[in-house]
Design a protein around this motif. Structure first.
Motif, PDB file in Angstrom:
ATOM      1  N   ASN A  52       0.828  -1.210   0.000  1.00 48.72           N
ATOM      2  CA  ASN A  52       0.000   0.000   0.000  1.00 48.72           C
ATOM      3  C   ASN A  52       0.862   1.260   0.000  1.00 48.72           C
ATOM      4  O   ASN A  52       0.338   2.359   0.130  1.00 48.72           O
ATOM      5  CB  ASN A  52      -0.943   0.008   1.216  1.00 48.72           C
ATOM      6  CG  ASN A  52      -0.201   0.193   2.522  1.00 48.72           C
ATOM      7  OD1 ASN A  52       0.807  -0.481   2.759  1.00 48.72           O
ATOM      8  ND2 ASN A  52      -0.682   1.087   3.372  1.00 48.72           N
ATOM      9  N   PHE A  72      -1.027  -0.589  -4.589  1.00 52.96           N
ATOM     10  CA  PHE A  72      -2.274   0.178  -4.577  1.00 52.96           C
ATOM     11  C   PHE A  72      -2.121   1.277  -3.536  1.00 52.96           C
ATOM     12  O   PHE A  72      -2.499   1.124  -2.388  1.00 52.96           O
ATOM     13  CB  PHE A  72      -3.457  -0.737  -4.254  1.00 52.96           C
ATOM     14  CG  PHE A  72      -3.536  -1.958  -5.129  1.00 52.96           C
ATOM     15  CD1 PHE A  72      -3.611  -1.832  -6.511  1.00 52.96           C
ATOM     16  CD2 PHE A  72      -3.523  -3.220  -4.586  1.00 52.96           C
ATOM     17  CE1 PHE A  72      -3.683  -2.958  -7.328  1.00 52.96           C
ATOM     18  CE2 PHE A  72      -3.595  -4.352  -5.383  1.00 52.96           C
ATOM     19  CZ  PHE A  72      -3.680  -4.220  -6.758  1.00 52.96           C
ATOM     20  N   HIS A  74      -2.012   5.229  -4.374  1.00 53.67           N
ATOM     21  CA  HIS A  74      -2.500   6.590  -4.561  1.00 53.67           C
ATOM     22  C   HIS A  74      -3.628   6.654  -5.582  1.00 53.67           C
ATOM     23  O   HIS A  74      -3.685   5.857  -6.524  1.00 53.67           O
ATOM     24  CB  HIS A  74      -1.370   7.507  -5.037  1.00 53.67           C
ATOM     25  CG  HIS A  74      -0.309   7.710  -4.016  1.00 53.67           C
ATOM     26  ND1 HIS A  74       0.782   6.884  -3.894  1.00 53.67           N
ATOM     27  CD2 HIS A  74      -0.169   8.646  -3.057  1.00 53.67           C
ATOM     28  CE1 HIS A  74       1.546   7.306  -2.909  1.00 53.67           C
ATOM     29  NE2 HIS A  74       1.001   8.374  -2.389  1.00 53.67           N
ATOM     30  N   ILE A  75      -4.514   7.604  -5.390  1.00 56.84           N
ATOM     31  CA  ILE A  75      -5.531   7.914  -6.396  1.00 56.84           C
ATOM     32  C   ILE A  75      -4.892   8.830  -7.427  1.00 56.84           C
ATOM     33  O   ILE A  75      -4.216   9.792  -7.090  1.00 56.84           O
ATOM     34  CB  ILE A  75      -6.748   8.597  -5.741  1.00 56.84           C
ATOM     35  CG1 ILE A  75      -7.404   7.631  -4.751  1.00 56.84           C
ATOM     36  CG2 ILE A  75      -7.744   9.076  -6.770  1.00 56.84           C
ATOM     37  CD1 ILE A  75      -8.467   8.279  -3.877  1.00 56.84           C
ATOM     38  N   THR A  76      -5.106   8.570  -8.703  1.00 58.81           N
ATOM     39  CA  THR A  76      -4.403   9.312  -9.753  1.00 58.81           C
ATOM     40  C   THR A  76      -5.343  10.046 -10.691  1.00 58.81           C
ATOM     41  O   THR A  76      -4.993  10.349 -11.825  1.00 58.81           O
ATOM     42  CB  THR A  76      -3.530   8.354 -10.575  1.00 58.81           C
ATOM     43  OG1 THR A  76      -4.365   7.317 -11.120  1.00 58.81           O
ATOM     44  CG2 THR A  76      -2.462   7.721  -9.710  1.00 58.81           C
ATOM     45  N   LYS A  80      -8.240  14.611  -6.551  1.00 59.93           N
ATOM     46  CA  LYS A  80      -7.689  13.842  -5.440  1.00 59.93           C
ATOM     47  C   LYS A  80      -6.325  13.262  -5.780  1.00 59.93           C
ATOM     48  O   LYS A  80      -5.791  12.450  -5.035  1.00 59.93           O
ATOM     49  CB  LYS A  80      -8.643  12.704  -5.064  1.00 59.93           C
ATOM     50  CG  LYS A  80      -9.989  13.184  -4.530  1.00 59.93           C
ATOM     51  CD  LYS A  80     -10.869  12.015  -4.136  1.00 59.93           C
ATOM     52  CE  LYS A  80     -12.206  12.494  -3.593  1.00 59.93           C
ATOM     53  NZ  LYS A  80     -13.086  11.356  -3.204  1.00 59.93           N
ATOM     54  N   ARG A  84      -3.670   9.412  -0.650  1.00 60.94           N
ATOM     55  CA  ARG A  84      -3.783   7.973  -0.455  1.00 60.94           C
ATOM     56  C   ARG A  84      -5.197   7.525  -0.791  1.00 60.94           C
ATOM     57  O   ARG A  84      -6.166   8.184  -0.439  1.00 60.94           O
ATOM     58  CB  ARG A  84      -3.459   7.610   0.993  1.00 60.94           C
ATOM     59  CG  ARG A  84      -2.035   7.846   1.398  1.00 60.94           C
ATOM     60  CD  ARG A  84      -1.826   7.524   2.854  1.00 60.94           C
ATOM     61  NE  ARG A  84      -1.975   6.109   3.114  1.00 60.94           N
ATOM     62  CZ  ARG A  84      -2.021   5.588   4.352  1.00 60.94           C
ATOM     63  NH1 ARG A  84      -1.975   6.387   5.400  1.00 60.94           N
ATOM     64  NH2 ARG A  84      -2.138   4.288   4.520  1.00 60.94           N
ATOM     65  N   MET A  85      -5.282   6.374  -1.456  1.00 64.63           N
ATOM     66  CA  MET A  85      -6.612   5.855  -1.746  1.00 64.63           C
ATOM     67  C   MET A  85      -7.267   5.385  -0.455  1.00 64.63           C
ATOM     68  O   MET A  85      -6.587   4.988   0.499  1.00 64.63           O
ATOM     69  CB  MET A  85      -6.536   4.720  -2.765  1.00 64.63           C
ATOM     70  CG  MET A  85      -5.833   3.463  -2.297  1.00 64.63           C
ATOM     71  SD  MET A  85      -6.070   2.052  -3.424  1.00 64.63           S
ATOM     72  CE  MET A  85      -5.420   2.698  -4.950  1.00 64.63           C
ATOM     73  N   THR A  89     -11.219   1.272  -1.358  1.00 63.61           N
ATOM     74  CA  THR A  89     -10.671   1.157  -2.708  1.00 63.61           C
ATOM     75  C   THR A  89      -9.480   0.214  -2.717  1.00 63.61           C
ATOM     76  O   THR A  89      -9.346  -0.641  -3.605  1.00 63.61           O
ATOM     77  CB  THR A  89     -10.240   2.538  -3.235  1.00 63.61           C
ATOM     78  OG1 THR A  89     -11.353   3.421  -3.175  1.00 63.61           O
ATOM     79  CG2 THR A  89      -9.732   2.439  -4.660  1.00 63.61           C
ATOM     80  N   PHE A  90      -8.607   0.367  -1.720  1.00 64.06           N
ATOM     81  CA  PHE A  90      -7.464  -0.545  -1.609  1.00 64.06           C
ATOM     82  C   PHE A  90      -7.946  -1.985  -1.501  1.00 64.06           C
ATOM     83  O   PHE A  90      -7.435  -2.887  -2.190  1.00 64.06           O
ATOM     84  CB  PHE A  90      -6.612  -0.197  -0.382  1.00 64.06           C
ATOM     85  CG  PHE A  90      -5.582  -1.250  -0.063  1.00 64.06           C
ATOM     86  CD1 PHE A  90      -4.351  -1.244  -0.697  1.00 64.06           C
ATOM     87  CD2 PHE A  90      -5.865  -2.273   0.834  1.00 64.06           C
ATOM     88  CE1 PHE A  90      -3.407  -2.226  -0.435  1.00 64.06           C
ATOM     89  CE2 PHE A  90      -4.930  -3.261   1.106  1.00 64.06           C
ATOM     90  CZ  PHE A  90      -3.705  -3.234   0.464  1.00 64.06           C
ATOM     91  N   HIS A  93      -9.185  -3.522  -4.820  1.00 62.34           N
ATOM     92  CA  HIS A  93      -8.087  -3.901  -5.717  1.00 62.34           C
ATOM     93  C   HIS A  93      -7.317  -5.104  -5.169  1.00 62.34           C
ATOM     94  O   HIS A  93      -6.966  -6.027  -5.926  1.00 62.34           O
ATOM     95  CB  HIS A  93      -7.128  -2.726  -5.907  1.00 62.34           C
ATOM     96  CG  HIS A  93      -7.679  -1.608  -6.736  1.00 62.34           C
ATOM     97  ND1 HIS A  93      -8.067  -1.763  -8.052  1.00 62.34           N
ATOM     98  CD2 HIS A  93      -7.910  -0.299  -6.437  1.00 62.34           C
ATOM     99  CE1 HIS A  93      -8.496  -0.617  -8.534  1.00 62.34           C
ATOM    100  NE2 HIS A  93      -8.415   0.294  -7.565  1.00 62.34           N
TER     101      HIS A  93
END
Length: 238
Positions: A52, A72, A74-76, A80, A84-85, A89-90, A93
């Motif tokens: 993570n 998994f 960061h949100i890209t 945002k 960190r996601m 969400t983590f 995935h």
């Protein structure tokens, strides 16, 4: 503690235990597992490593050993970007990745996020965690400093089943050492880390050989009369 190669049976004829590892940091315990796997002293196949943290050195260790990795972190997209996601969400995935790899065992080795009950229950394999204290004492963070402040005579680390409650699952094994009150938390941490490098592969060896049957432990079935009550303890003063 016996050397892994001494504790193993004369040969590992059965299929190796497929292991997935979740990490957040430098991955020293992951490296121990990689070394034992490559040496043939631990009957496992590390099928993949999930992190993570994008720049965790554990990812580099895995890649150098030609082990599949998934990050998994960061949100890209959108405003945002760079944050960190979220844990959901983590977990979405990570669940998809674990289902693809289909491990027999999931190991949290220095993984620093709390996982939800839904993620744990939907995982394709039992999940164990390595924690730097003699559970049930000192759940959570800063265990070494808390031990020194408490004046405890003994400290160590535990391998336990992962449940929705933080650091509360059945403890499988523990390694112990005597506390030197003149040492700093950093020195104590280093000493405990040496225990971690022994207790984690030893525990996985017991699981691979069927000595520790995680399905039976999870089902509350009657334990074997030929084994001591859990946790199995090792005194490894150093």
């Amino acid at each position: 503690m016996p050397n892994i190669s001494q504790a193993q049976s004369s040969s590992f004829d059965s299929k190796p235990l497929k292991v997935a590892v979740l990490v957040s940091g430098s991955g020293s315990n992951l490296q121990v597992l990689i070394d034992a796997m490559q040496a043939g002293s631990l009957p496992i196949e590390i099928v993949g490593v999930i992190s993570n943290v994008k720049d965790a050195y554990a990812v580099t260790r895995a890649q150098q050993a030609n082990i599949k990795t998934a990050v998994f972190s960061h949100i890209t997209e959108g405003d945002k970007a760079g944050k960190r996601m979220g844990i959901k969400t983590f977990e979405r995935h990570a669940t998809a990745q674990l289902n693809e790899w289909q491990p027999d065992l999931i190991v949290l080795a220095g993984f620093m996020r709390v996982l939800s009950g839904d993620f744990i229950h939907s995982a394709p394999a039992p999940m164990i965690n390595l924690h730097p204290s003699l559970l049930p004492k000192y759940k959570g963070l800063d265990t070494h400093q808390r031990v020194l402040e408490s004046g405890d005579l003994y400290h160590g680390c535990s391998v336990h089943l992962v449940t929705a409650e933080l650091d509360a699952g059945q403890v499988l094994t523990q390694a112990m050492l005597g506390v030197n009150k003149q040492q700093t938390a950093e020195v104590l941490q280093s000493r405990v880390q040496q225990l971690e490098h022994q207790i984690l592969p030893w525990t996985i060896l017991l699981i691979a050989q069927g000595v520790l049957n995680l399905e039976q432990i999870n089902s509350d079935a009657k334990p074997s009369p030929y084994l001591p009550a859990l946790p199995l303890k090792l005194w490894l003063d150093n």
